[in-house]
Design a protein around this motif. Structure first.
Motif, PDB file in Angstrom:
ATOM      1  N   SER A  78      -8.523   2.019  -0.654  1.00  0.00           N
ATOM      2  CA  SER A  78      -8.351   0.935  -1.614  1.00  0.00           C
ATOM      3  C   SER A  78      -7.193   0.032  -1.193  1.00  0.00           C
ATOM      4  O   SER A  78      -6.301   0.440  -0.439  1.00  0.00           O
ATOM      5  N   ALA A  79      -7.218  -1.204  -1.682  1.00  0.00           N
ATOM      6  CA  ALA A  79      -6.202  -2.179  -1.302  1.00  0.00           C
ATOM      7  C   ALA A  79      -5.795  -3.004  -2.521  1.00  0.00           C
ATOM      8  O   ALA A  79      -6.619  -3.285  -3.400  1.00  0.00           O
ATOM      9  N   VAL A  80      -4.511  -3.373  -2.570  1.00  0.00           N
ATOM     10  CA  VAL A  80      -3.957  -4.163  -3.675  1.00  0.00           C
ATOM     11  C   VAL A  80      -3.386  -5.459  -3.116  1.00  0.00           C
ATOM     12  O   VAL A  80      -2.754  -5.468  -2.051  1.00  0.00           O
ATOM     13  N   ASP A  81      -3.615  -6.539  -3.842  1.00  0.00           N
ATOM     14  CA  ASP A  81      -3.076  -7.830  -3.442  1.00  0.00           C
ATOM     15  C   ASP A  81      -1.547  -7.812  -3.581  1.00  0.00           C
ATOM     16  O   ASP A  81      -1.002  -7.438  -4.624  1.00  0.00           O
ATOM     17  N   GLN A  82      -0.851  -8.224  -2.532  1.00  0.00           N
ATOM     18  CA  GLN A  82       0.614  -8.241  -2.560  1.00  0.00           C
ATOM     19  C   GLN A  82       1.144  -9.100  -3.703  1.00  0.00           C
ATOM     20  O   GLN A  82       2.181  -8.779  -4.295  1.00  0.00           O
ATOM     21  N   PHE A 110       3.558   0.561  -9.493  1.00  0.00           N
ATOM     22  CA  PHE A 110       3.326   1.122  -8.166  1.00  0.00           C
ATOM     23  C   PHE A 110       4.562   1.863  -7.684  1.00  0.00           C
ATOM     24  O   PHE A 110       5.678   1.602  -8.140  1.00  0.00           O
ATOM     25  N   ALA A 111       4.354   2.762  -6.768  1.00  0.00           N
ATOM     26  CA  ALA A 111       5.464   3.453  -6.101  1.00  0.00           C
ATOM     27  C   ALA A 111       5.254   3.354  -4.606  1.00  0.00           C
ATOM     28  O   ALA A 111       4.162   3.669  -4.095  1.00  0.00           O
ATOM     29  N   ALA A 112       6.272   2.894  -3.897  1.00  0.00           N
ATOM     30  CA  ALA A 112       6.159   2.736  -2.454  1.00  0.00           C
ATOM     31  C   ALA A 112       6.132   4.103  -1.776  1.00  0.00           C
ATOM     32  O   ALA A 112       6.813   5.037  -2.195  1.00  0.00           O
ATOM     33  N   VAL A 113       5.329   4.201  -0.722  1.00  0.00           N
ATOM     34  CA  VAL A 113       5.262   5.400   0.104  1.00  0.00           C
ATOM     35  C   VAL A 113       5.879   5.047   1.448  1.00  0.00           C
ATOM     36  O   VAL A 113       5.616   3.979   2.008  1.00  0.00           O
ATOM     37  N   ASN A 114       6.710   5.917   1.960  1.00  0.00           N
ATOM     38  CA  ASN A 114       7.409   5.634   3.211  1.00  0.00           C
ATOM     39  C   ASN A 114       6.486   5.845   4.402  1.00  0.00           C
ATOM     40  O   ASN A 114       6.632   6.766   5.206  1.00  0.00           O
ATOM     41  N   LYS A 133       0.136   4.146  -9.878  1.00  0.00           N
ATOM     42  CA  LYS A 133       0.497   5.231 -10.800  1.00  0.00           C
ATOM     43  C   LYS A 133      -0.654   5.595 -11.732  1.00  0.00           C
ATOM     44  O   LYS A 133      -0.869   6.778 -12.027  1.00  0.00           O
ATOM     45  N   SER A 134      -1.394   4.594 -12.203  1.00  0.00           N
ATOM     46  CA  SER A 134      -2.503   4.866 -13.110  1.00  0.00           C
ATOM     47  C   SER A 134      -3.559   3.785 -12.943  1.00  0.00           C
ATOM     48  O   SER A 134      -3.254   2.597 -12.997  1.00  0.00           O
ATOM     49  N   LEU A 135      -4.805   4.209 -12.743  1.00  0.00           N
ATOM     50  CA  LEU A 135      -5.926   3.292 -12.596  1.00  0.00           C
ATOM     51  C   LEU A 135      -7.004   3.718 -13.586  1.00  0.00           C
ATOM     52  O   LEU A 135      -7.576   4.797 -13.477  1.00  0.00           O
ATOM     53  N   ASP A 136      -7.261   2.865 -14.575  1.00  0.00           N
ATOM     54  CA  ASP A 136      -8.074   3.220 -15.737  1.00  0.00           C
ATOM     55  C   ASP A 136      -9.361   2.396 -15.739  1.00  0.00           C
ATOM     56  O   ASP A 136      -9.330   1.166 -15.828  1.00  0.00           O
ATOM     57  N   PHE A 137     -10.514   3.092 -15.669  1.00  0.00           N
ATOM     58  CA  PHE A 137     -11.818   2.440 -15.705  1.00  0.00           C
ATOM     59  C   PHE A 137     -12.434   2.461 -17.105  1.00  0.00           C
ATOM     60  O   PHE A 137     -13.588   2.073 -17.283  1.00  0.00           O
ATOM     61  N   ASP A 166      -1.945   8.379  -9.319  1.00  0.00           N
ATOM     62  CA  ASP A 166      -1.411   8.497  -7.952  1.00  0.00           C
ATOM     63  C   ASP A 166      -2.474   8.208  -6.894  1.00  0.00           C
ATOM     64  O   ASP A 166      -2.734   9.006  -5.989  1.00  0.00           O
ATOM     65  N   VAL A 167      -3.097   7.039  -7.028  1.00  0.00           N
ATOM     66  CA  VAL A 167      -4.112   6.587  -6.077  1.00  0.00           C
ATOM     67  C   VAL A 167      -3.431   5.850  -4.928  1.00  0.00           C
ATOM     68  O   VAL A 167      -2.650   4.920  -5.154  1.00  0.00           O
TER      69      VAL A 167
END
Length: 298
Positions: free
Chosen positions: A197-201, A211-215, A236-240, A248-249
Motif C-alpha cells: 500500500s502507498a500513501v500520498d506524501q 502515521f508512525a515512521a519506520v526506520n 496506525k488505523s485503517l477503517d473500512f 499498524d498497516v
C-alpha cells in the motif's frame, strides 16, 4: 507470454461477456502469488491471448489491459494511440490494439473471455503484462488470496452488506473505496497491482499524527518495471467500516502528483497487496452505473 502450440487448448469452453449477458455457473481462476517484504507481493493469473499463453499480473489500478510489444502480438491491428502513466509519473506512448480473444483459464468451470478486446501495447521493457479492471465490466466476482482464487459468479464470500464503489479516473473505471484513517475520512484506490500500500506524501504531512515512521526504506516496481524507493510508514488505523479495522498497516509514501490529478484529491492511499490479502472481497459490476464492493476481514 509464450506461444502455446497445443490444439487442446483451442477447444476449451469459455464464457464471453460480450456475447452473453446472463450469469453462468461458477468459474474459478487460479492465482499465483509472490511474497515480498512488509507483507507485500504480486498476483498473477493464467491468460491466453489468441494462441499465446502465459501469466499476467492482476492490476485493478489499471483502467485497461496492457501488454508489452513482442513477436506474438506484433501483428495485432492498431486502433489508435494512447499514453500510459505509472505510479511514478513516468509516461510512455503506446498503441491501442485489438486482441482477437483474451481468456482467463479456469481450473473449475468455464474459462472467462472477451472477444475482439482492445488492449494497450507498449514498448518492450522489464514490466509485467497487466490485466486491467476494464476486463471485468459486467461481471460479478470474488477475490481470496488465501485460497488463491478469483471466482466468477460463485456465492458471495464477504459480509453480505455491499457498498457503492466510488468510480475514479478520467474514464470512471477504477475502484474507489471510502475509508477512514482513525476518524479522518478519505478514499482509497483498490490497486491489486501495488505490491504494498502507498500513501500520498501530501496527505501524510497534513495528518502526520495518523502515521508512525519506520526506520527503513522499501522499493516497489512501477508498471514499466522501474523501481520506486520510498520511506516506510505505519498507518496506525485503517477503517473500512462495519468493524473492518486494520492496525499498524505498512505503506510506502511518495508524492502522488499526476496520480492525484487523475484520481481526485480525495484519494490519498493505494490499497495494495498487503491490505487486500487481509480480506475476502466481492465486486459486482453488473450494473455499470452503480457497481458495489464488499469485504470480510479474515
Amino acid at each position: 507470454m509464450k506461444l502455446f502450440q497445443s490444439a487442446a487448448f483451442c477447444a476449451a469452453l469459455f464464457f464471453s461477456f460480450a456475447a452473453i449477458g446472463a450469469e453462468r455457473s461458477r468459474s474459478v481462476v487460479p492465482l499465483t502469488l509472490t511474497e515480498d517484504q512488509y507483507a507485500g507481493g504480486r498476483i498473477y493469473l493464467p491468460v491466453r491471448i489468441g494462441n499465446a499463453m502465459g501469466p499476467m499480473r492482476l492490476d485493478t489500478g489499471a483502467s485497461s489491459t496492457r501488454i508489452k510489444l513482442a513477436p506474438w502480438n506484433k501483428d495485432m491491428p492498431v486502433l489508435g494511440q494512447s499514453f500510459s502513466t505509472g505510479a511514478s509519473g513516468a509516461t510512455m506512448q503506446c498503441d491501442d490494439v485489438e486482441a482477437p480473444k483474451v481468456e482467463l483459464v479456469a481450473s473449475e468451470g468455464n474459462n472467462i473471455a472477451r472477444m475482439k478486446y482492445e488492449v494497450t501495447r507498449c514498448p518492450a521493457g522489464d514490466g509485467d503484462d497487466l490485466l486491467g479492471i476494464d476486463f471485468f465490466r459486467g461481471a460479478r466476482f470474488s477475490l481470496d488470496l488465501d485460497r488463491r482464487e478469483l471466482v466468477f459468479f460463485g456465492d458471495p464470500t464477504a459480509s453480505g452488506q455491499p457498498k457503492p464503489i466510488r468510480r475514479l479516473g478520467p474514464d470512471r473505471r477504477l475502484i474507489g473505496i471510502e475509508l477512514h484513517f482513525g476518524k479522518t475520512g478519505s478514499v482509497g484506490l483498490f490497486d491489486s497491482g501495488a505490491e504494498v500500500s502507498a500513501v500520498d506524501q501530501q496527505f501524510l504531512r497534513k495528518h502526520n499524527r495518523l502515521f508512525a515512521a519506520v526506520n527503513a526504506k522499501a522499493g516497489a516496481s512501477g508498471v514499466a518495471g522501474a523501481r520506486i524507493a520510498s520511506k516506510i510508514y505505519r498507518i496506525k488505523s485503517l477503517d473500512f467500516g462495519d468493524g473492518r479495522v486494520l492496525h499498524d498497516v505498512y505503506a510506502i509514501s511518495y508524492d502522488f502528483g499526476g496520480l492525484r490529478a487523475a484520481l481526485g484529491r480525495d484519494v490519498s492511499v493505494l490499497i495494495g497487496y498487503n491490505v487486500i490479502k487481509r480480506f475476502n472481497w466481492d465486486f459486482d459490476f453488473r450494473t455499470p452505473e452503480s457497481p458495489t464492493w464488499d469485504a470480510k476481514l479474515k
